[in-house]
Design a protein around this motif. Structure first.
Motif, mmCIF file in Angstrom:
data_model
loop_
_atom_site.group_PDB
_atom_site.id
_atom_site.type_symbol
_atom_site.label_atom_id
_atom_site.label_comp_id
_atom_site.label_asym_id
_atom_site.label_seq_id
_atom_site.Cartn_x
_atom_site.Cartn_y
_atom_site.Cartn_z
ATOM 1 N N ALA A 1 0.330 -0.953 0.103
ATOM 2 C CA ALA A 1 0.222 -0.248 0.342
ATOM 3 C C ALA A 1 1.081 1.154 -0.026
ATOM 4 C CB ALA A 1 -1.230 -0.008 0.930
ATOM 5 N N MET A 2 2.048 1.237 1.235
ATOM 6 C CA MET A 2 2.794 2.527 0.934
ATOM 7 C C MET A 2 3.456 2.382 -0.784
ATOM 8 S SD MET A 2 4.978 2.350 4.464
ATOM 9 C CE MET A 2 5.681 4.149 4.322
ATOM 10 N N MET A 3 3.547 1.671 -1.662
ATOM 11 C CA MET A 3 4.019 2.014 -2.697
ATOM 12 C C MET A 3 3.096 2.527 -3.319
ATOM 13 S SD MET A 3 6.039 -2.392 -2.517
ATOM 14 C CE MET A 3 6.766 -1.672 -4.118
ATOM 15 N N LEU A 4 2.290 2.250 -3.323
ATOM 16 C CA LEU A 4 1.221 2.635 -3.846
ATOM 17 C C LEU A 4 0.746 4.159 -3.963
ATOM 18 C CD1 LEU A 4 -1.656 2.266 -5.776
ATOM 19 C CD2 LEU A 4 -2.560 1.113 -3.645
ATOM 20 N N ALA A 5 1.252 4.157 -2.398
ATOM 21 C CA ALA A 5 1.163 5.647 -2.759
ATOM 22 C C ALA A 5 2.369 6.217 -2.677
ATOM 23 C CB ALA A 5 1.191 5.989 -1.062
ATOM 24 N N MET A 6 3.265 5.857 -2.794
ATOM 25 C CA MET A 6 4.441 6.581 -3.934
ATOM 26 C C MET A 6 4.592 6.710 -4.935
ATOM 27 S SD MET A 6 7.375 4.634 -1.114
ATOM 28 C CE MET A 6 8.522 4.972 -2.010
ATOM 29 N N SER A 7 3.967 5.405 -5.549
ATOM 30 C CA SER A 7 3.740 5.080 -7.602
ATOM 31 C C SER A 7 2.857 6.553 -7.773
ATOM 32 C CB SER A 7 3.191 3.460 -7.539
ATOM 33 O OG SER A 7 4.250 3.070 -7.097
ATOM 34 N N VAL A 8 1.465 6.473 -7.192
ATOM 35 C CA VAL A 8 0.460 7.731 -7.431
ATOM 36 C C VAL A 8 0.840 8.803 -7.069
ATOM 37 C CG1 VAL A 8 -2.201 8.425 -7.172
ATOM 38 C CG2 VAL A 8 -1.281 6.237 -7.485
ATOM 39 N N SER A 9 2.059 9.227 -6.756
ATOM 40 C CA SER A 9 1.990 10.210 -5.962
ATOM 41 C C SER A 9 3.183 10.849 -6.819
ATOM 42 C CB SER A 9 2.525 10.453 -4.562
ATOM 43 O OG SER A 9 3.786 10.004 -4.751
ATOM 44 N N GLN A 10 4.318 10.306 -7.526
ATOM 45 C CA GLN A 10 4.905 10.411 -8.520
ATOM 46 C C GLN A 10 4.630 9.825 -10.057
ATOM 47 O OE1 GLN A 10 9.097 10.313 -6.799
ATOM 48 N NE2 GLN A 10 7.712 8.976 -5.857
ATOM 49 N N GLY A 11 2.767 9.092 -10.427
ATOM 50 C CA GLY A 11 2.953 8.787 -11.984
ATOM 51 C C GLY A 11 3.837 7.432 -12.120
ATOM 52 N N LEU A 12 4.336 6.952 -11.024
ATOM 53 C CA LEU A 12 5.640 5.752 -11.383
ATOM 54 C C LEU A 12 4.749 4.110 -11.452
ATOM 55 C CD1 LEU A 12 8.277 6.992 -9.635
ATOM 56 C CD2 LEU A 12 8.181 7.577 -11.765
ATOM 57 N N PRO A 13 5.181 3.237 -11.928
ATOM 58 C CA PRO A 13 4.885 2.148 -12.135
ATOM 59 C C PRO A 13 4.532 1.556 -10.509
ATOM 60 C CG PRO A 13 5.623 2.197 -13.838
ATOM 61 C CD PRO A 13 6.050 3.587 -13.530
ATOM 62 N N TRP A 14 3.535 0.679 -10.098
ATOM 63 C CA TRP A 14 3.157 -0.479 -9.069
ATOM 64 C C TRP A 14 3.015 -1.450 -9.502
ATOM 65 C CZ3 TRP A 14 -1.553 -2.378 -7.379
ATOM 66 C CH2 TRP A 14 -1.484 -2.707 -5.679
ATOM 67 N N LEU A 15 4.329 -1.978 -9.481
ATOM 68 C CA LEU A 15 3.972 -3.661 -9.203
ATOM 69 C C LEU A 15 3.765 -3.737 -10.733
ATOM 70 C CD1 LEU A 15 1.670 -4.618 -6.341
ATOM 71 C CD2 LEU A 15 3.995 -3.896 -6.426
ATOM 72 N N GLY A 16 4.936 -3.532 -11.319
ATOM 73 C CA GLY A 16 4.700 -3.260 -13.133
ATOM 74 C C GLY A 16 3.105 -2.544 -13.406
ATOM 75 N N PHE A 17 2.304 -2.123 -13.232
ATOM 76 C CA PHE A 17 1.294 -1.907 -13.677
ATOM 77 C C PHE A 17 1.408 -0.485 -13.768
ATOM 78 C CE2 PHE A 17 -0.287 -5.822 -11.733
ATOM 79 C CZ PHE A 17 -1.116 -6.512 -12.635
ATOM 80 N N GLU A 18 1.064 0.390 -14.754
ATOM 81 C CA GLU A 18 1.185 2.209 -15.278
ATOM 82 C C GLU A 18 0.072 2.343 -14.045
ATOM 83 O OE1 GLU A 18 3.559 3.665 -17.080
ATOM 84 O OE2 GLU A 18 4.374 1.442 -17.501
ATOM 85 N N VAL A 19 0.665 3.828 -14.289
ATOM 86 C CA VAL A 19 -0.304 4.715 -12.836
ATOM 87 C C VAL A 19 -0.709 5.556 -14.082
ATOM 88 C CG1 VAL A 19 -0.205 5.984 -11.394
ATOM 89 C CG2 VAL A 19 0.811 4.322 -10.885
ATOM 90 N N CYS A 20 -2.412 5.228 -14.408
ATOM 91 C CA CYS A 20 -3.136 6.145 -15.522
ATOM 92 C C CYS A 20 -2.339 7.785 -15.152
ATOM 93 C CB CYS A 20 -4.426 5.595 -15.254
ATOM 94 S SG CYS A 20 -4.142 3.756 -15.837
ATOM 95 N N LYS A 21 -3.219 7.838 -12.945
ATOM 96 C CA LYS A 21 -3.496 10.174 -13.739
ATOM 97 C C LYS A 21 -2.137 9.825 -11.849
ATOM 98 C CE LYS A 21 -6.517 13.552 -13.184
ATOM 99 N NZ LYS A 21 -7.320 13.804 -13.249
ATOM 100 N N ARG A 22 -1.309 10.942 -12.907
ATOM 101 C CA ARG A 22 -0.481 11.229 -10.544
ATOM 102 C C ARG A 22 -1.393 12.096 -9.921
ATOM 103 N NH1 ARG A 22 4.960 14.397 -11.087
ATOM 104 N NH2 ARG A 22 5.102 14.351 -8.485
ATOM 105 N N MET A 23 -1.067 11.902 -8.311
ATOM 106 C CA MET A 23 -2.469 12.710 -8.019
ATOM 107 C C MET A 23 -1.691 12.708 -6.411
ATOM 108 S SD MET A 23 -6.081 10.116 -7.923
ATOM 109 C CE MET A 23 -6.183 9.850 -9.819
#
Length: 201
Positions: A1-23
């Motif tokens: 979940a922390m990795m998800l938070a860090m990924s979404v906040s920077q628009g970076l992939p999470w567990l190999g899945f692209e983050v569609c929108k940075r927020m």
């Protein structure tokens, strides 16, 4: 979940899945101290080979709530009432602006003090309290819960599964051997195929 938070906040992939929108992201951590959060962020960034090096400018807000009342909702004779943390969380989310945002709540046992097996109460908690919070603040909400030890993938009423749009389960690859591998499986999805599994180490 922390990795998800860090990924979404920077628009970076999470567990190999692209983050569609940075927020911006707010993550309420009811069980972990600030020192523990710093340790985990450093470990995640090290494992990701510095991919999250821009965290200082990213809009990710880890809120340690250890030793504080984290209850968002109480059940009083079958009626749900706001807990002491609801008003404070509203205030915190307002600081993130009117745009889309991600809110992660860890854990259900800390934010909901009602009977987890009361289907009506659980349904109201998710659909009225959490969805109301999401609507007011233009947020997507992820709630984290620990399953029972019986082998089930969630605890309490079936409303925990039926009232949400998506549900993921993180478990051991082999429950008997319990090696380093974990499996993240899609237990429910209203917008994609359920049953997808991702193997993690």
């Amino acid at each position: 979940a922390m990795m998800l938070a860090m990924s979404v906040s920077q628009g970076l992939p999470w567990l190999g899945f692209e983050v569609c929108k940075r927020m911006p992201v707010a993550m309420v951590m009811c069980e972990d101290s600030e020192d523990e959060l710093h340790r985990r962020v450093e470990a995640i960034n090290k494992t990701a080979l510095g991919a999250f090096s821009d965290l200082k400018t990213a809009e990710v807000h880890f809120m340690s709530r250890v030793g504080k009342d984290c209850v968002l909702c109480r059940e009083d004779n079958g009626v749900l009432r706001d807990g002491p943390f609801m008003k404070e969380l509203h205030t915190q989310l307002k600081h993130l602006g009117d745009g889309e945002k991600l809110l992660i709540l860890d854990t259900v046992a800390d934010i909901y003090s009602g009977n987890e097996s009361n289907r009506t109460a659980v349904n109201q908690f998710i659909k009225y309290k959490l969805c109301g919070l999401a609507k007011i603040h233009n947020a997507t909400i992820v709630i984290i819960a620990h399953p029972p030890k019986s082998g089930a993938t969630y605890s309490g009423s079936t409303a925990w599964n039926n009232s949400v749009r998506n549900r993921l389960y993180l478990g051991w690859k082999d429950d008997k051997n319990k090696d380093d591998w974990r499996v993240l499986s899609v237990e429910k999805s209203n917008y994609a195929r359920a049953g997808t599994k991702v193997c993690l180490k």
